[in-house]
Design an enzyme around this catalytic site. Structure first.
Site: not given
Lengths: 295, 295
Positions: B210, B212, B215, B241-242
């Site tokens: 990931s 941010g 993408g 993120g989770d």
């Protein structure tokens, strides 16, 4: 037996960190949790002096359950529906940073139950000590109610409070023990003498002013008695006021002369400065200070 | 059914204050307490998506009791003798300040009980998600043990971890999902491509990175697939993120194509940014984003 009343007890959490980084993530190196609140600290010092004492306090929520399990002094808990507050103190490379939760609001019915429990607990007591701030939304006159309940039961009262609660305690005829700054703030006075005059005029039985390094003074309608602070004491001043209150309480409860009460208070305050934690005193140092030793 | 594993759950406390005064006393205006830890947040997002999920986590002490009472998702608690950690986030006039307690140390017997409970909980599961940091003193290879237990039961694994635990998960053949910075830190690589190559060489089944605002990318031994971030999304990135992990998990558990899994992850990550609290997603926004809408 001395009964102490802590209107707004707290879970005192201390986080030790390295360099304090506001606006960033700080790894906590060590966590300490202790039952706190000024009345709780006073009770703990009385227990260290082997003076029989019992704390009365409102407990509620998970924090209240924790406090009930962790308190190491005898106590009467009045159950409340709110959650007791937590105070987080962060100690790192600079001055400690404190985050103080507001604490619960008690209903009128809860305050009434609190007063009933206090009245029951005062049977056979020599002194009631009311110490520390009121929870949010509590009327300052509650302090006057507690003082009147004690006087009605023939029990003397000592109140360590600030602001309107200090004025209410004076009006009800308590012995009051503000520090110098609290005295000036509550009475809007320019100096100690006129601030004390206001409290005595309101009806305070005795006004004891703690002045930190400048010692401690007791004002009665007939005059003033002063004892100096123990010289050369360095350490953690947190809780020194509570230790001094405990010393004053112990002496007043046993009818000892006022000068002895002030000396006990000054020696215990100094002995608390030598300990890192509020509510603890260095008992051998206290005994040395009482016999005139310096630090 | 997706099983999530949170090795080090937390009581997430948020204090709202006015102006932040480091080195002084800060009155807390508002207190929020929520069960936290990355695996817990993932489970909460899965529940919001109506994907059956169950959290496995160690609970102990008063904080553990509180977590057990406050968790709003199905869970299996493994009792431990230590006390779960608390994380205090102070939000005032600047960047939030975080104080992160270290959390408990688990004994070998407690980790063994944890593994047994995990093995039982995996019966009939489609996917195991391991998410978040390990408690103090825990060997990174524990993550590899959990991955092997799942594979032994025929359950696929997705691991969101950092440092040595990320490397251990790759070695055990998990799907791993580091963010860009975690990838470079764990592999000591200079760029994403060589960091991913390291993880694939160690044995990772799939590496999802990931990035941010840049993408999300999925690397397999046969090539890379990329989807852009939803443009124009502003808000609180905590928990994004989770949410992306939850989206990836939901798609992988039902065997959907990798491109769809990445799109789900990107849309859910963006929908989490719109919510102030980690573990919450804006479901209508998620559905709009999935259909190609921008913020």
């Amino acid at each position: 037996m001395i009964v102490t009343l802590t209107p707004n007890p707290a879970v005192d959490v201390t986080y030790r960190i390295g360099t304090h980084l506001p606006g960033d993530t700080n790894r906590v190196l060590e966590v300490q949790r202790r039952p706190g609140g000024k009345g709780v600290n006073v009770t703990r010092v009385l227990a260290a002096l082997e003076v029989p004492a019992r704390a009365v306090l409102p407990l509620g929520g998970d924090a209240g359950r924790w406090l009930g399990g962790a308190l190491d002094v005898p106590f009467d808990a009045v159950p409340i529906s709110g959650e007791n507050r937590t105070t987080v103190t962060v100690t790192g490379d600079g001055h400690p940073t404190v985050y103080a939760e507001p604490g619960p609001e008690l209903s009128e019915a809860e305050w009434a139950a609190f007063a009933r429990r206090l009245a029951e607990g005062l049977a056979g007591a020599k002194l009631l000590v009311v110490s520390g701030s009121l929870p949010r939304g509590a009327a300052p006159d509650l302090v006057a109610d507690w003082v009147r309940i004690a006087h009605h039961a023939g029990v003397r009262t000592l109140v360590d409070a600030s602001g309107p609660a200090l004025l209410a305690a004076a009006r009800a005829g308590a012995v009051v023990k503000p520090n110098h700054a609290e005295l000036l703030a509550a009475t809007s006075a320019a100096d100690e003498t006129s601030g004390v005059a206001t409290l005595l005029r309101l009806g305070a039985q005795l006004v004891v002013v703690s002045r930190g390094a400048d010692g401690i003074a007791a004002y009665t309608p007939c005059g003033v008695l002063t004892v100096p602070a123990v010289p050369g004491v360095h350490g953690n001043p947190t809780g020194a006021g509570d230790a001094a209150t405990a010393g004053l309480a112990a002496a007043l409860a046993t009818g000892r002369p006022l000068l002895e009460a002030l000396r006990t208070a000054a020696a215990l305050g100094a002995a608390a400065v030598l300990r890192p934690v509020a509510g603890e005193v260095d008992i051998p140092a206290y005994q040395r200070f009482l016999n005139g030793a310096t630090a």
